[in-house]
Design a protein around this motif. Structure first.
Motif, PDB file in Angstrom:
ATOM      1  N   HIS A 233       0.959  -0.789   0.007  1.00  0.00           N
ATOM      2  CA  HIS A 233       0.417  -0.030   0.174  1.00  0.00           C
ATOM      3  C   HIS A 233       0.454   0.781   0.152  1.00  0.00           C
ATOM      4  O   HIS A 233       0.624   2.064   1.049  1.00  0.00           O
ATOM      5  CB  HIS A 233      -0.702   0.419   1.244  1.00  0.00           C
ATOM      6  N   SER A 234       2.305   1.293  -0.369  1.00  0.00           N
ATOM      7  CA  SER A 234       3.068   2.509  -0.764  1.00  0.00           C
ATOM      8  C   SER A 234       2.064   3.747  -1.324  1.00  0.00           C
ATOM      9  O   SER A 234       2.700   4.643  -1.217  1.00  0.00           O
ATOM     10  CB  SER A 234       4.153   2.582  -1.548  1.00  0.00           C
ATOM     11  N   PHE A 235       1.095   3.662  -1.938  1.00  0.00           N
ATOM     12  CA  PHE A 235       0.778   4.720  -2.563  1.00  0.00           C
ATOM     13  C   PHE A 235      -0.266   4.832  -2.110  1.00  0.00           C
ATOM     14  O   PHE A 235      -0.928   6.097  -2.429  1.00  0.00           O
ATOM     15  CB  PHE A 235       0.725   4.524  -3.902  1.00  0.00           C
ATOM     16  N   ASP A 236      -1.044   4.911  -1.431  1.00  0.00           N
ATOM     17  CA  ASP A 236      -2.397   4.818  -0.309  1.00  0.00           C
ATOM     18  C   ASP A 236      -2.012   5.289   0.510  1.00  0.00           C
ATOM     19  O   ASP A 236      -1.984   5.764   1.515  1.00  0.00           O
ATOM     20  CB  ASP A 236      -2.746   3.715  -0.329  1.00  0.00           C
ATOM     21  N   SER A 237      -3.251   6.979   0.698  1.00  0.00           N
ATOM     22  CA  SER A 237      -3.464   7.527   1.128  1.00  0.00           C
ATOM     23  C   SER A 237      -3.741   7.550   2.800  1.00  0.00           C
ATOM     24  O   SER A 237      -4.017   7.723   3.562  1.00  0.00           O
ATOM     25  CB  SER A 237      -4.097   8.855   0.806  1.00  0.00           C
ATOM     26  N   GLN A 315      -4.636  15.474   7.603  1.00  0.00           N
ATOM     27  CA  GLN A 315      -3.030  16.164   6.986  1.00  0.00           C
ATOM     28  C   GLN A 315      -3.140  15.708   5.313  1.00  0.00           C
ATOM     29  O   GLN A 315      -4.001  14.682   4.973  1.00  0.00           O
ATOM     30  CB  GLN A 315      -2.115  14.160   7.322  1.00  0.00           C
ATOM     31  N   VAL A 316      -2.294  15.377   4.886  1.00  0.00           N
ATOM     32  CA  VAL A 316      -2.526  15.427   2.834  1.00  0.00           C
ATOM     33  C   VAL A 316      -0.881  14.933   2.511  1.00  0.00           C
ATOM     34  O   VAL A 316       0.396  15.793   3.036  1.00  0.00           O
ATOM     35  CB  VAL A 316      -2.377  17.214   2.174  1.00  0.00           C
ATOM     36  N   MET A 317      -1.404  13.370   2.229  1.00  0.00           N
ATOM     37  CA  MET A 317       0.230  13.375   1.773  1.00  0.00           C
ATOM     38  C   MET A 317       0.100  13.170   0.081  1.00  0.00           C
ATOM     39  O   MET A 317      -0.544  13.516  -0.612  1.00  0.00           O
ATOM     40  CB  MET A 317      -0.451  11.610   1.670  1.00  0.00           C
ATOM     41  N   LEU A 318       1.545  13.560  -0.100  1.00  0.00           N
ATOM     42  CA  LEU A 318       1.913  13.759  -1.018  1.00  0.00           C
ATOM     43  C   LEU A 318       2.933  12.802  -1.581  1.00  0.00           C
ATOM     44  O   LEU A 318       3.637  12.406  -1.383  1.00  0.00           O
ATOM     45  CB  LEU A 318       3.466  15.272  -0.638  1.00  0.00           C
ATOM     46  N   GLU A 326       1.222  13.380  -6.600  1.00  0.00           N
ATOM     47  CA  GLU A 326      -0.313  13.531  -6.238  1.00  0.00           C
ATOM     48  C   GLU A 326      -0.439  13.798  -4.788  1.00  0.00           C
ATOM     49  O   GLU A 326       0.526  13.990  -4.201  1.00  0.00           O
ATOM     50  CB  GLU A 326      -1.003  12.269  -5.828  1.00  0.00           C
ATOM     51  N   LEU A 327      -1.154  14.509  -4.479  1.00  0.00           N
ATOM     52  CA  LEU A 327      -2.207  15.544  -3.080  1.00  0.00           C
ATOM     53  C   LEU A 327      -3.656  14.941  -3.020  1.00  0.00           C
ATOM     54  O   LEU A 327      -4.036  14.820  -3.749  1.00  0.00           O
ATOM     55  CB  LEU A 327      -1.603  16.718  -3.144  1.00  0.00           C
ATOM     56  N   ASN A 328      -2.518  13.825  -1.311  1.00  0.00           N
ATOM     57  CA  ASN A 328      -4.554  13.401  -1.572  1.00  0.00           C
ATOM     58  C   ASN A 328      -4.062  13.325   0.286  1.00  0.00           C
ATOM     59  O   ASN A 328      -3.591  13.333   0.905  1.00  0.00           O
ATOM     60  CB  ASN A 328      -4.469  11.905  -1.232  1.00  0.00           C
ATOM     61  N   GLU A 329      -6.237  13.487   1.341  1.00  0.00           N
ATOM     62  CA  GLU A 329      -5.979  13.824   2.037  1.00  0.00           C
ATOM     63  C   GLU A 329      -6.027  12.077   2.472  1.00  0.00           C
ATOM     64  O   GLU A 329      -6.354  11.607   1.406  1.00  0.00           O
ATOM     65  CB  GLU A 329      -7.400  14.139   2.435  1.00  0.00           C
ATOM     66  N   THR A 330      -5.728  12.064   3.556  1.00  0.00           N
ATOM     67  CA  THR A 330      -5.096  11.062   4.668  1.00  0.00           C
ATOM     68  C   THR A 330      -6.618  10.946   5.542  1.00  0.00           C
ATOM     69  O   THR A 330      -6.868  12.486   6.121  1.00  0.00           O
ATOM     70  CB  THR A 330      -3.998  11.086   5.216  1.00  0.00           C
ATOM     71  N   PRO A 331      -7.090   9.870   6.418  1.00  0.00           N
ATOM     72  CA  PRO A 331      -7.802   9.598   7.503  1.00  0.00           C
ATOM     73  C   PRO A 331      -7.298  10.973   8.386  1.00  0.00           C
ATOM     74  O   PRO A 331      -7.970  11.402   9.291  1.00  0.00           O
ATOM     75  CB  PRO A 331      -8.126   8.661   7.066  1.00  0.00           C
TER      76      PRO A 331
END
Ligand code: GTP
Ligand code: ZN
Length: 370
Positions: A233-237, A315-318, A326-331
């Protein structure tokens, strides 16, 4: 040597004609990219995974895309009027497929014809740039594909790895073996039976000097614990907490070999401007606008971070690979106050002070320059 896949060279199973099954998979299927320099042990790893107990229906793809001349490609296309691909059934209901070019489409075809698998392993050729292959899957996932990129695994030859990493490339070109390590989520130093402890330490130190974030395993005959290779799950926000934890432990590295790739990491306090962050990353990845003190342009191969945007509780994952990001919000909700942005850049000609200074002055709110 990819034919090892077929049990014995002189006892190749016939290609099995595939019956069409209807029905699309309901869930997205993980794909792990297995890369590594020529002869490092990629096929050995695939074979090992296939023969282990895993209760998964795994499709193995031996990939040749990106290789070959334009002539070959057009021949392949015009000959069949469709993609060049062939597959065979393996033990445990697993499948092995060899695709040439346009790998993604071939995989989708394969799924349409064969129904659902649980997992896809893709072996790239030894000289491939896994970043380019990975970004293809990554983009496609965005477009609602059935496949998602789980991780990039790089197999390294304990005996010849160092030599491969020091091979001089023509000016401006990045050493492929180093690039494969830079982009990896997991590295496997294989053939440890062929080296003494001291040599192995050197290989390990060099891998670490290139990629300060990557997990390193050491194996003989590519024997690994499957749980360490699959479902990363290396790319999973959704896995943001995991990355946030790792980023706190990463250290910047020093180049080990001449002109080598290295890792730069820093922390910056405060909220970021989303717009300015996008501009910064695009300047870095696409425009290659930042140079080191010697005036050489910085080249980023892999990028990861956890960042804070003003007004956002999460938090946002880059994530960045190759030229995609990609920028994605994490839980994950921010708990630390003030918030700390943590970034890791893996690439060539990187200068930590310059990057951090640029980042701070351009992206952190309250410090932007006009
Ligand atoms: N001594 C030793 N040999 C190994 C080990 N792992 C693999 N080999 C051998 O190394 C050779 C290359 O292994 P492969 O798995 O085909 O390597 P590959 O990375 O798939 O190679 P290409 O696809 O040609 O780039 C084979 O002859 C393997 O049997 C190991 O741990 N120790
Ligand atoms: Zn192989």
């Amino acid at each position: 040597m990819d034919v090892v896949m077929m049990e014995e060279e002189d006892d190749c199973p016939e290609l099995v004609p595939i019956e069409t099954q209807s029905g699309r998979p309901a869930e997205q299927i993980p794909v792990t990219i297995i890369t590594g320099y020529l002869g490092a042990g990629k096929t050995t790893l695939l074979n090992y995974i296939l023969t282990e107990q895993h209760n998964k229906r795994i499709a193995v793809i031996l990939n040749e895309f990106g290789e070959g001349s334009a002539l070959e490609k057009s021949l392949a296309v015009s000959q069949a009027g469709e993609l060049y691909e062939e597959w065979l059934e393996l033990r445990n209901g697993c499948l092995c497929c060899s695709v040439k070019d346009n790998g993604l489409k071939a995989i989708e075809n394969l799924m349409e014809k064969k129904g659902k698998f649980d997992y896809i392993l893709l072996e790239t050729t030894g000289l491939a740039d896994p970043g380019a292959v990975a970004s293809m899957f990554w983009v496609d996932a965005e477009l609602g594909s059935d496949i998602y990129l789980d991780g990039i695994v790089t197999v390294i030859d304990a005996k010849y790895g160092l030599q491969q990493l020091t091979e001089e490339k023509a000016d401006g070109l990045v050493n492929e073996a180093a690039r494969q390590i830079a982009v990896a989520d997991l590295t496997i130093i294989n053939k440890t039976d062929l080296v003494k402890e001291e040599e192995l330490n050197q290989v390990r130190d060099t891998v670490r000097s290139i990629n300060g974030l990557v997990k390193i395993l050491e194996t003989q005959r590519s024997r690994v614990d499957l749980s360490e290779v699959l479902d990363l799950h290396s790319f999973d926000s959704k896995d943001g907490a995991n990355l946030a934890e790792k980023l706190q432990l990463v250290k910047s590295t020093r180049p080990h070999l001449d002109k080598s790739i290295l890792t730069v990491t820093f922390e910056v306090t405060g909220d970021l401007s989303e717009e300015a962050l996008n501009a910064f990353i695009q300047d870095l990845l696409w425009e290659k606008m930042f140079c080191n003190k010697e005036g050489q342009p910085m080249t980023v191969i892999r990028l990861k971070g956890i960042v804070s945007f003003a007004g956002k509780a999460h938090q946002v994952m880059l994530q960045g690979v190759h030229e995609l990001y990609e920028l994605n919000e994490t839980p994950q909700l921010w708990v630390e106050n003030p918030r700390i942005n943590r970034l890791v850049f893996i690439g060539r000609n990187l200068d930590k002070d310059i990057l951090q200074e640029q980042f701070t002055s351009k992206v952190v709110l309250g410090t932007e320059k006009k």
